[in-house]
Enzyme design. Structure first.
Site, short mmCIF file in Angstrom:
data_model
loop_
_atom_site.label_atom_id
_atom_site.label_comp_id
_atom_site.label_asym_id
_atom_site.label_seq_id
_atom_site.Cartn_x
_atom_site.Cartn_y
_atom_site.Cartn_z
N THR A 254 14.19 12.70 13.76
CA THR A 254 15.29 12.36 14.66
C THR A 254 16.49 12.14 13.76
O THR A 254 16.34 11.68 12.62
CB THR A 254 15.01 11.09 15.49
OG1 THR A 254 14.91 9.98 14.61
CG2 THR A 254 13.73 11.20 16.29
N HIS A 255 17.66 12.51 14.22
CA HIS A 255 18.89 12.42 13.41
C HIS A 255 18.74 13.19 12.09
O HIS A 255 19.34 12.80 11.08
CB HIS A 255 19.26 10.96 13.10
CG HIS A 255 19.20 10.06 14.28
ND1 HIS A 255 20.31 9.74 15.04
CD2 HIS A 255 18.15 9.40 14.85
CE1 HIS A 255 19.93 8.92 16.03
NE2 HIS A 255 18.63 8.71 15.93
N SER B 223 22.63 39.18 -1.66
CA SER B 223 24.06 39.00 -1.91
C SER B 223 24.58 40.17 -2.73
O SER B 223 23.86 40.71 -3.58
CB SER B 223 24.27 37.68 -2.66
OG SER B 223 25.47 37.73 -3.41
N LYS C 48 19.97 35.68 -4.53
CA LYS C 48 20.04 35.22 -3.14
C LYS C 48 19.12 35.97 -2.19
O LYS C 48 18.95 37.18 -2.28
CB LYS C 48 21.48 35.35 -2.62
CG LYS C 48 22.48 34.39 -3.22
CD LYS C 48 22.12 32.93 -3.07
CE LYS C 48 22.14 32.47 -1.63
NZ LYS C 48 23.51 32.44 -1.08
N ASN D 153 19.21 35.62 1.90
CA ASN D 153 19.94 34.91 2.95
C ASN D 153 19.34 35.14 4.33
O ASN D 153 18.92 36.25 4.65
CB ASN D 153 21.41 35.35 2.95
CG ASN D 153 22.11 35.00 1.65
OD1 ASN D 153 21.83 33.97 1.04
ND2 ASN D 153 23.01 35.87 1.20
N GLU E 285 21.20 33.54 11.23
CA GLU E 285 22.61 33.12 11.34
C GLU E 285 23.35 33.93 12.38
O GLU E 285 24.19 33.40 13.12
CB GLU E 285 23.29 33.26 9.98
CG GLU E 285 22.78 32.25 8.97
CD GLU E 285 23.29 32.54 7.56
OE1 GLU E 285 23.93 31.65 6.99
OE2 GLU E 285 23.07 33.65 7.05
N GLN F 71 37.47 42.25 38.13
CA GLN F 71 37.13 43.31 37.18
C GLN F 71 36.81 42.71 35.81
O GLN F 71 36.06 43.28 35.02
CB GLN F 71 38.28 44.31 37.07
CG GLN F 71 38.00 45.46 36.14
CD GLN F 71 39.01 46.58 36.29
OE1 GLN F 71 39.14 47.17 37.38
NE2 GLN F 71 39.75 46.88 35.25
N1 ARG Z 1 37.07 48.27 38.98
C1 ARG Z 1 37.09 47.35 40.08
C2 ARG Z 1 36.35 46.07 39.69
O1 ARG Z 1 35.70 46.07 38.74
C3 ARG Z 1 36.45 47.99 41.25
C4 ARG Z 1 36.96 47.49 42.56
C5 ARG Z 1 38.35 47.93 42.74
N2 ARG Z 1 38.84 47.52 44.02
C6 ARG Z 1 40.13 47.49 44.25
N3 ARG Z 1 40.47 47.11 45.42
N4 ARG Z 1 41.02 47.76 43.35
O2 ARG Z 1 36.43 45.09 40.37
#
Ligand code: ARG
Length: 459
Positions: free
Chosen positions: A156-157, A278, A284, A286, A291, A323
């Protein structure tokens, strides 16, 4: 530039800067298969509603099926001037069929169309995540089974606290990955409704059989409110949240592998296949794979934050803001999937050093709680036992001793309750065995848990 499908009410052409800015085709082309499948079912619905003749519907469905093959074979040429995948599909259909292709969009808007495509795409991604999480949980379980008797210090810690089985520590991650699986299974229940038929926002004016469309596309039902159907992105928020949580689990595991494989701990080694050297220091090795996974957690958490921020304060119903759900979420899904795969591939190649783990557990005062518990069993209230053992630890620290270095006579100076049987208490194995509650690290319990988790993973 190709003519816009919506050019009718416009006098001027789109500014080229805005055209490029507005286009989503570079990333929503991923939705092609789903757009085509949704369109095939929509064409059938139009036929059933007598909006297409049998022959028209057949021609449209056949052309769409051809396009599906063209897409899969890399022969479907996208036009970047056509904004998005939906307009590209429609344009290609019209190229094939002439004006008949223009009938497909009857009773449908890109707003319900994109909502459909995203639900279909993320339904698949969710199932994929579930599979990958299960596969990883199995790998971790195998590792736990293989190293069932290895003892390590629990922390812990980041300070040595009490001894635990290495397997017990690993099973903690199995629990996390199973919760992750459940989160994805759970969001699927809310995602799996069909938005098609919502039209742009108010519901289509054509007598389309929404239930039929939903069934044909494998949905459990239809979205019950047309505004919600086109404005809802909860399923994406939930996906991003589940992905971010799973990534945080992976990141914590990677953090431990990074620490434990380092010289200071030396508990284990990461396979050469998942490490790098490295360019300058020949000595090294790594832990880059670990990571990178830890680092990639940032983008998935970022995708969740980005989408939450996109959605807040958007009025109903559709807004073009939505979008912006795509790139981040596509990336989150890909990243999660890759990281789960890499982890599952890397874990079996770990070399565990039980001696180093045991050594670390034997140093320090990791059995102090057990000593206090011993006194409690002899009738001392726990608070007094805690205080008394604290003084013994202080005594040892001042003299550079460990608990097992103390003779019974030394212990008796602190309390007459110490007897010969105290020797047994100062053993790692005794400490483990004592923790036999459900969920404890006793070897017997851990064995039972491995068997239980095996059964859970089988179903
Ligand atoms: N490319 C648009 C989106 O990803 C599709 C829908 C577009 N509709 C619109 N009324 N412009 O949302």
């Amino acid at each position: 530039m190709s003519k816009k499908t919506w050019a009718g009410r416009f006098r001027k052409k789109t500014h080229p800067l805005f055209e490029a800015f507005s286009a989503s085709i570079a990333f929503d082309c991923r939705l092609a298969e789903y757009d085509l499948l949704g369109s095939i079912v929509h064409a059938e619905a139009l036929f059933r509603a007598k909006l297409l003749s049998r022959r028209e519907a057949l021609a449209i469905k056949r052309a769409l099926a051809e396009m599906l093959t063209e897409w899969r074979e890399g022969r479907f040429r996208l036009d970047p001037g056509l904004e998005d995948i939906h307009l590209n599909v429609e344009r290609r259909l019209t190229q094939k069929l002439g004006p008949l292709g223009g009938k497909l969009h009857t009773g449908r808007s890109r707003n319900d169309q994109v909502a459909l495509d995203m639900r279909l795409y993320f339904r698949n991604q969710t199932r994929l995540a579930i599979q990958k999480l299960e596969a990883l949980a199995r790998v971790v379980l195998d590792l736990a089974e293989k190293h069932q008797s290895v003892i390590m210090p629990g922390y812990t810690h980041t300070r040595r606290a009490q001894p635990v089985l290495f397997a017990h520590h690993l099973l903690a991650y199995v629990e996390m990955f199973l919760r992750d699986r459940e989160r994805f299974q759970d969001l699927l229940k809310r995602l799996n409704f069909c938005p098609l038929g919502a039209g742009a926002l108010a519901g289509t004016a054509y007598p389309l059989d929404r239930e039929f469309v939903a069934r044909a596309l494998g949905f459990a039902g239809v979205c019950r409110n047309s505004l919600d159907a086109v404005a809802d992105r909860d399923y994406l928020l939930e996906f991003a949240a589940a992905a971010a949580i799973a990534m945080v689990h992976l990141s914590r595991l990677m953090e431990e592998l990074i620490l434990w494989s380092g010289e200071e701990f030396g508990f284990l080694e990461i396979g050469d296949e998942f490490a790098t050297g490295s360019s300058m220091m020949p000595n090294k090795k790594n832990p880059d794979a670990c990571e990178l996974i830890r680092g990639k957690t940032g983008r998935v958490v970022g995708a969740l934050m980005a989408l939450l921020t996109v959605m807040k304060a958007t009025p109903l119903a559709y807004n073009r803001d939505f979008q912006e759900d795509k790139e981040g979420l596509f990336d989150a899904a890909d990243t999660l999937c890759h990281c789960l795969e890499i982890t599952a591939a890397m874990l079996p190649g770990l070399t565990v050093h039980p001696d180093r783990m045991r050594q670390a557990a034997e140093q320090g005062f990791i059995l102090a709680t057990d000593l206090a518990d011993y006194l409690v069993k002899k009738g001392l209230p726990f608070r007094q036992a805690h205080e008394l053992v604290g003084r013994i630890v202080r005594h040892c620290l001042d003299r550079g001793l460990l608990l097992p270095d103390l003779a019974l006579a030394d212990l008796k100076k602190f309390s007459p309750k110490f007897q010969k049987d105290v020797a047994r208490v100062l053993k790692l194995e005794t400490s483990l065995q004592a923790r036999s509650v459900i969920g404890g690290t006793a070897p017997r319990r851990v064995r039972q848990e491995i068997a239980r988790l095996r059964r859970r993973l089988r179903t």
